[in-house]
Motif scaffolding. Structure first.
Motif, mmCIF file in Angstrom:
data_model
loop_
_atom_site.group_PDB
_atom_site.id
_atom_site.type_symbol
_atom_site.label_atom_id
_atom_site.label_comp_id
_atom_site.label_asym_id
_atom_site.label_seq_id
_atom_site.Cartn_x
_atom_site.Cartn_y
_atom_site.Cartn_z
ATOM 1 N N SER A 1 26.780 69.690 21.310
ATOM 2 C CA SER A 1 27.796 68.634 20.236
ATOM 3 C C SER A 1 28.954 68.167 21.359
ATOM 4 C CB SER A 1 28.292 69.616 19.205
ATOM 5 O OG SER A 1 27.589 69.968 18.430
ATOM 6 N N ILE B 1 22.370 75.784 15.227
ATOM 7 C CA ILE B 1 21.508 74.325 14.472
ATOM 8 C C ILE B 1 20.300 74.357 15.192
ATOM 9 C CG2 ILE B 1 21.451 72.054 13.893
ATOM 10 C CD1 ILE B 1 24.640 72.245 13.366
ATOM 11 N N SER B 2 20.665 74.040 16.683
ATOM 12 C CA SER B 2 19.556 73.950 17.461
ATOM 13 C C SER B 2 20.229 73.875 19.109
ATOM 14 C CB SER B 2 18.593 72.687 17.178
ATOM 15 O OG SER B 2 17.973 72.550 18.422
ATOM 16 N N SER C 1 24.212 73.776 19.777
ATOM 17 C CA SER C 1 24.979 73.273 18.598
ATOM 18 C C SER C 1 24.918 74.358 17.569
ATOM 19 C CB SER C 1 24.279 71.950 17.946
ATOM 20 O OG SER C 1 25.121 70.833 18.626
ATOM 21 N N ASP D 1 26.701 75.551 13.776
ATOM 22 C CA ASP D 1 27.198 75.131 12.299
ATOM 23 C C ASP D 1 28.492 75.736 12.112
ATOM 24 O OD1 ASP D 1 27.567 74.283 9.802
ATOM 25 O OD2 ASP D 1 25.765 74.941 9.114
ATOM 26 N N HIS E 1 22.433 63.018 8.610
ATOM 27 C CA HIS E 1 21.230 64.036 9.244
ATOM 28 C C HIS E 1 21.663 63.549 10.776
ATOM 29 C CE1 HIS E 1 18.519 64.628 5.953
ATOM 30 N NE2 HIS E 1 19.129 63.430 5.525
ATOM 31 N N SER F 1 16.338 68.800 16.132
ATOM 32 C CA SER F 1 16.770 70.134 15.985
ATOM 33 C C SER F 1 15.414 70.812 15.726
ATOM 34 C CB SER F 1 17.854 70.413 15.128
ATOM 35 O OG SER F 1 17.544 69.751 13.801
ATOM 36 N N HIS G 1 30.055 68.008 5.515
ATOM 37 C CA HIS G 1 29.158 68.859 5.917
ATOM 38 C C HIS G 1 27.848 68.184 6.367
ATOM 39 C CE1 HIS G 1 27.262 68.169 1.831
ATOM 40 N NE2 HIS G 1 28.568 68.203 1.632
ATOM 41 N N GLN H 1 21.663 69.568 4.560
ATOM 42 C CA GLN H 1 20.966 70.933 4.705
ATOM 43 C C GLN H 1 19.228 70.901 4.406
ATOM 44 O OE1 GLN H 1 22.433 73.872 5.218
ATOM 45 N NE2 GLN H 1 24.296 72.968 5.396
ATOM 46 N N ARG I 1 17.543 71.417 7.289
ATOM 47 C CA ARG I 1 16.810 71.935 8.360
ATOM 48 C C ARG I 1 17.184 73.564 8.276
ATOM 49 N NH1 ARG I 1 21.111 69.112 10.629
ATOM 50 N NH2 ARG I 1 19.644 67.643 11.599
ATOM 51 N N VAL J 1 18.700 76.864 9.038
ATOM 52 C CA VAL J 1 19.686 77.223 10.023
ATOM 53 C C VAL J 1 19.386 78.637 10.430
ATOM 54 C CG1 VAL J 1 22.108 77.830 10.047
ATOM 55 C CG2 VAL J 1 21.395 75.814 9.180
#
Lengths: 237, 394, 128
Positions: free
Chosen positions: A53, A101-102, A105, A107, B164, B189, B386, B389, B391, B393
């Motif tokens: 990010s 998230i991956s 990055s 959340d 997304h 991701s 936001h 949702q 994916r 987490v």
């Protein structure tokens, strides 16, 4: 100024349900470049699947917080020179205490909700912000507040590490800065997971890239909470 | 009746504003962005809320768009704006020669300005070069780029738009006639490829809009990517935006933000858009030019240096003289490819207007008659944004 | 609001001093000395329990604790008490919004006092 260093980026990788691992990228860099520049080049020229990010590249947005060689850094203003040496390694990991998230990055949704619920003011009077809490109503100039909501303080906090319910330094600092301790905010901050959960490790202030000094603000908030309770006890309005 | 499905490619300023406008008009919106929010040109702006005065002499169409939208953004999203105004200052005879044209241009574009004598200017901004000859107050401002986009995205969210992030468009799904019916994208991701069908796709990929449009066939967009370098310094040496009273040029602006200032910008042409290096000589140039406006920059520390690539419209001219206005392309008309619209050009300050015009075109194509309301309704708190949702987490 | 389960497994990371600042060192020292003193409290109660075994058992126990290993242990207790107590004063002061910006100087100052006190007690204990 144009020096060239050979360094190795060790980047934390995680995709979906795969196991986490580190990828190594050997890079030629100018030591006066910023850590984020190197990461962006890895994405541009070596591995397009890298997730990280970033937005403003000059420390106003707070998007690019990561853990660099074990320490929380805003990567867009962290010169490579300050974290490694020629031939050295830069290990980059996502911030702690946030869901990943991956790759790099995280959340920030819950964190943003908390900032919202304590009424942190994104724009403040210049006199108000610069004097750490004193308000000069004559001054009509406004500016964006110091806190860029990067989350570094929460990543560095040992209490947030064990207690995800703890509001965390930025949120408590946000409550202190807003100055409006209404009942909803009080319920959040004058509680077990609010201002009283802090255990004075001062890591938040240590890693803050934006002059917020969250530890000072938490202590100041406690002072306000205590004086409120004392006044309430003696029936003073 | 089911809502029509729109896909917006790109979550820069244009993409989030288009998503908001379409969602508010009752369209189901899915935004696909290959990185995080505003990771390209939009994020890397110095954050100037244009009064339009910069373009009042050479590009009056842009200037009028800027001043109108400046006033709208101040009203609908004050949560991300430092509304302190700006100054244009003259330091030499060449600057003074521009003065008449500037006054006339601002009058033509209904930009309210006020001339100050040096003493008045230095009272407002004590760090200005004391050699200034004259100064004009203009209604500039500063915004936070990420939060500006997040605000529009949050408002889009409440109308059902889904964002997304880290999802890169790989290809368009075409019907037999070469019309766009959806997109195929890679979710970075999870490393999975997914499809979405659509009634309309809006290409808001900014400088990358040409690459995206080319996926749909032989489409040539007149975009000229024009990068510029900016340098941030570690002290807030002015409270208002400081501009050089002259033709637009390198290092002609200082934008304050939080506890720092940013000097911008340069202007050149680039080949690889995904990574453009920050050149040392340009950083030095920003320093030198910045010091002319505010000499105290000499004693401040560099905080960051960065680069952004403007998606300017090519009208056959070069660099600085390219127009800062925007254009919306219906590829049905220009290339006989239906189901695809491209919006590009423009400024951050005019993002809402760009979205309005794009949404007008999209509604017209879909046969909907819904008026735009984005100029009146306040934007929600940016913290309500936001991501979708879908994916897992960890 | 979402549930936030505690993560006690991360407790062990509290004691990792790598890449930490002075504030964290104080935090870690306070955890260690706090745990040490709690442990000592239990030992102390067991020792007091010896009194119930009559004068012989108690005298035997006292003879045992006169040896240098036990003395060193006792010195550790004294050290922990000084560090924990003085650091506690620092935390108490700063926690009420006083001298929050001076926590490092306070820590260094109070720990200097603690070290002097510990040395003083060490000399007294081992020279008698």
């Amino acid at each position: 100024m144009t020096q060239t260093w050979s360094i190795t980026y060790e980047i934390f990788r995680k995709k979906g349900s795969q196991a986490a691992h580190y990828d190594r990228f050997e890079m030629k860099v100018d030591p006066d470049e910023y850590v984020l520049d190197g990461i962006e080049r890895i994405w541009a020229f070596h591995d397009r699947s890298l997730v990280f990010s970033h937005a403003c590249h000059h420390s106003t947005c707070g998007a690019c917080g990561m853990v660099v060689n074990g320490v929380e850094k805003l990567t867009c203003i962290t010169p490579i020179r300050s974290v490694t040496k020629d031939g050295g390694v830069i290990r980059v990991e996502p911030m702690r205490n946030f869901p990943v998230i991956s790759d790099l990055s995280v959340d920030m949704t819950v964190f943003y909700q908390r900032m919202e619920s304590v009424g942190h003011q994104p724009v403040v009077s210049i006199a108000h912000e610069d004097s750490k809490g004193k308000f000069d109503p004559d001054d009509d100039l406004l500016r964006l507040s110091d806190c860029i909501e990067c989350g570094l303080c929460i990543s560095a906090c040992p209490i947030a590490l064990t207690t995800p319910a703890y509001l965390g330094p930025a949120v408590l600092a946000g409550a202190q800065q807003s100055g409006d301790l209404n009942l909803c905010v009080l319920e959040l901050v004058d509680s077990e997971n609010g201002a009283w959960r802090c255990h004075s490790a001062y890591e938040c202030t240590e890693v803050c890239p934006s002059h917020v000094d969250p530890a000072w603000r938490i202590m100041d908030l406690r002072k306000k909470l205590v004086s409120r309770r004392i006044k309430k006890f003696f029936g003073v309005k | 009746m089911d809502k029509p499905q729109a896909i917006v490619i790109g979550a820069g300023f244009t993409g989030v504003a288009v998503a908001y406008d379409l969602a508010q008009r009752g369209i189901k919106v899915t935004v696909l962005e290959r990185g995080p929010l505003v990771n390209g040109t939009s994020g890397r702006t110095h954050g100037l809320l244009h009064s339009g005065a910069r373009y009042a002499v050479d590009d009056q169409e842009s200037a009028i768009e800027c001043i109108d939208e400046n006033l709208v953004l101040r009203k609908i999203i004050p949560q991300v704006i430092e509304p302190n105004g700006g100054l244009f200052i003259a330091l030499n005879e060449s600057d003074m020669a521009y003065r008449e044209a500037f006054i006339q241009g601002c009058a033509d574009c209904h930009i309210s300005i006020e001339e100050l004598n040096p003493r008045q200017a230095l009272t407002l901004e004590p760090n200005l070069n004391p050699k200034l000859i004259t100064a004009f107050k203009v209604p500039d401002g500063t915004f936070d780029p990420l939060r500006l986009a997040m605000g529009f995205a949050a408002s889009a969210n409440t109308h059902g738009a889904e964002f997304h992030l880290f999802c890169e468009v790989q290809d368009f799904i075409l019907d037999g006639m070469g019309n766009v019916k959806g997109v195929k994208y890679l979710d970075r991701s999870s490393n999975q490829i997914n499809d979405i069908n659509s009634d309309i796709v809006i290409n808001a990929a900014g400088v990358w809009a040409g690459e995206v449009a080319a996926l749909a066939g032989n489409i040539d967009l007149p975009i000229k990517p024009t990068p510029g370098v900016m340098v941030a310094y570690d002290q807030r040496l002015c409270q208002r935006v400081i501009n050089r009273l002259n033709e637009p040029g390198d290092g002609d602006i200082i934008v304050p933000q939080r506890k720092m200032i940013t000097v911008g910008t340069t202007s050149f042409e680039a080949d690889n858009l995904d990574y453009i290096p920050v050149f040392d000589d340009q950083v030095q140039l920003m320093f030198d030019r910045g010091c002319e406006l505010i000499p105290a920059i000499k004693h401040t520390k560099e905080r960051g240096a960065f680069m952004a690539s403007r998606p300017l419209l090519d009208s056959g001219t070069k660099g600085r003289s390219l127009t800062r206005t925007f254009k919306c392309f219906d590829h049905k008309e220009s290339d006989n490819v239906d189901g695809l619209v491209t919006i590009t050009g423009g400024k951050a300050t005019t993002m809402r207007l760009m979205a309005e015009k794009t949404a007008d075109l999209v509604c017209q194509k879909l046969g909907m008659h819904v008026p735009c309301q984005t100029a009146e309704i306040p934007i929600l708190s940016y913290r309500k944004f936001h991501i979708a949702q879908t994916r897992e987490v960890a | 609001m979402a549930k936030h389960p505690q993560k006690p497994i991360n407790l062990i990371k509290w004691f990792d001093p790598r890449n930490k600042s002075l504030g964290s060192w104080a935090f870690i020292l306070n955890r260690i000395t706090g745990l040490g003193l709690t442990l000592y409290l239990f030992l102390h109660l067991i020792m007091l329990g010896q009194l119930a075994g009559g004068p012989e058992a108690y005298d035997g126990f006292i003879a045992l604790v006169k040896n240098p290993i036990f003395l060193a242990g006792e010195l550790l207790v004294i050290a922990a008490a000084f560090i924990h107590g003085l650091n506690g004063i620092r935390i108490g002061i700063t926690s009420f919004g006083i001298a929050g910006g001076k926590q490092k100087q306070l820590f260094i100052g109070l720990m200097t006092v603690a070290i002097i006190a510990i040395i003083y007690f060490a000399i007294r204990m081992f020279t008698h």
